[in-house]
Design a protein around this motif. Structure first.
Motif, PDB file in Angstrom:
ATOM      1  N   LYS A 133      -5.735  -1.524  -8.039  1.00 39.85           N
ATOM      2  CA  LYS A 133      -4.600  -1.108  -8.859  1.00 39.85           C
ATOM      3  C   LYS A 133      -3.647  -2.267  -9.140  1.00 39.85           C
ATOM      4  O   LYS A 133      -3.224  -2.473 -10.286  1.00 39.85           O
TER       5      LYS A 133
ATOM      6  N   VAL B  22       0.855  -1.191   0.000  1.00 40.35           N
ATOM      7  CA  VAL B  22       0.000   0.000   0.000  1.00 40.35           C
ATOM      8  C   VAL B  22       0.888   1.237   0.000  1.00 40.35           C
ATOM      9  O   VAL B  22       1.553   1.546   0.996  1.00 40.35           O
TER      10      VAL B  22
ATOM     11  N   ASP C  45      -2.525   5.900  -1.038  1.00 46.81           N
ATOM     12  CA  ASP C  45      -3.525   4.873  -1.349  1.00 46.81           C
ATOM     13  C   ASP C  45      -4.043   4.247  -0.060  1.00 46.81           C
ATOM     14  O   ASP C  45      -3.455   4.401   1.009  1.00 46.81           O
TER      15      ASP C  45
ATOM     16  N   ASP D 179      -7.826   0.880  -2.828  1.00 44.34           N
ATOM     17  CA  ASP D 179      -7.126   1.382  -4.011  1.00 44.34           C
ATOM     18  C   ASP D 179      -6.058   0.399  -4.472  1.00 44.34           C
ATOM     19  O   ASP D 179      -5.927   0.096  -5.661  1.00 44.34           O
ATOM     20  N   THR D 180      -5.281  -0.076  -3.511  1.00 44.75           N
ATOM     21  CA  THR D 180      -4.168  -0.961  -3.829  1.00 44.75           C
ATOM     22  C   THR D 180      -4.650  -2.272  -4.431  1.00 44.75           C
ATOM     23  O   THR D 180      -4.061  -2.779  -5.393  1.00 44.75           O
TER      24      THR D 180
END
Length: 234
Positions: free
Chosen positions: A125, A113, A117, A121-122
């Motif tokens: 992504k 992470v 973020d 999000d991580t």
């Protein structure tokens, strides 16, 4: 002398906005670290495949020079956080596996992470970068947290499904991975018998696939919340 397994090399990075040192960051030189600890801390642990109902991660102590642990309220606690994604196709029931770089074998999408973020999000992504697949997070399988005198390590394991059921995993190697593939549970079991690069990097994907195949619980995403999140009304 031999490195003391309860010592570590610390590099303290002070923020310009925080000169008193609160909220420090811990990193360690590879030299002198045990392979087990370094693998665990950097996310390359290989878990025990025997406990299917509760996949495990490992955490060991660091070794190197003279840090005796002992973070406190003034220094803050250094924490490394990771997101892992167990992705299953709802129609084919296949599992998304990433062929990792450097001959590390097949694993599930995931990563560190980064600053700015969060775990959500991580997860999204890293799955896109490593597997080339856009996903919708459907739930949380487990939050893993290890606290030691040297700091903390946290992993959130998400359950996800592809946003586009027709989207194909990437097949062109790049800096993120060698590619990705949808695999059956039987394929994962066979790869679990092999060593990298043809086999699995770690047993997490196989363990969680077995867990979910047997009807394991998927917890709501709301289980992962910030302190500012209001308590839900029943």
């Amino acid at each position: 002398r031999q490195p003391d397994p309860y010592h570590a090399t610390l590099y303290i990075h002070y923020s310009d906005d925080n000169p008193d040192g609160s909220g420090v960051c811990m990193t360690s030189k590879k030299a002198g670290l045990s392979a087990e600890w370094l693998g665990a801390f950097l996310g390359s642990e290989k878990n025990n495949a025997n406990n299917i109902d509760a996949p495990r991660s490992s955490m060991a102590q660091s070794s190197q020079t003279t840090f005796h642990g002992g973070w406190n309220r003034d220094t803050g606690c250094p924490v490394h956080a990771f997101s892992l994604v167990v992705c299953r196709h709802p129609d084919t029931r296949l599992w998304l596996a990433v062929n990792e770089n450097k001959g590390r074998g097949w694993w599930l999408p995931g990563g560190f992470v980064e600053c700015g973020d969060d775990h959500f999000d991580t997860a999204i992504k890293e799955t896109k970068e490593e597997a080339g697949v856009d996903v919708v997070l459907k739930g949380v399988l487990r939050v893993e947290n290890n606290m030691t005198a040297f700091g903390g390590r946290q992993r959130v394991v998400f359950y996800a499904e592809p946003a586009d059921l027709k989207q194909k995993p990437k097949d062109t190697p790049d800096k993120e991975s060698q590619g990705a593939k949808w695999m059956s549970l039987e394929e994962l079991r066979e790869k679990g018998k092999l060593k990298p690069p043809k086999g699995l990097r770690g047993m997490e994907l196989l363990d969680w696939a077995n867990y979910l195949d047997r009807g394991g619980t998927i917890y709501p995403l709301e289980m992962l919340a910030t302190e500012e999140t209001p308590v839900p009304i029943p």
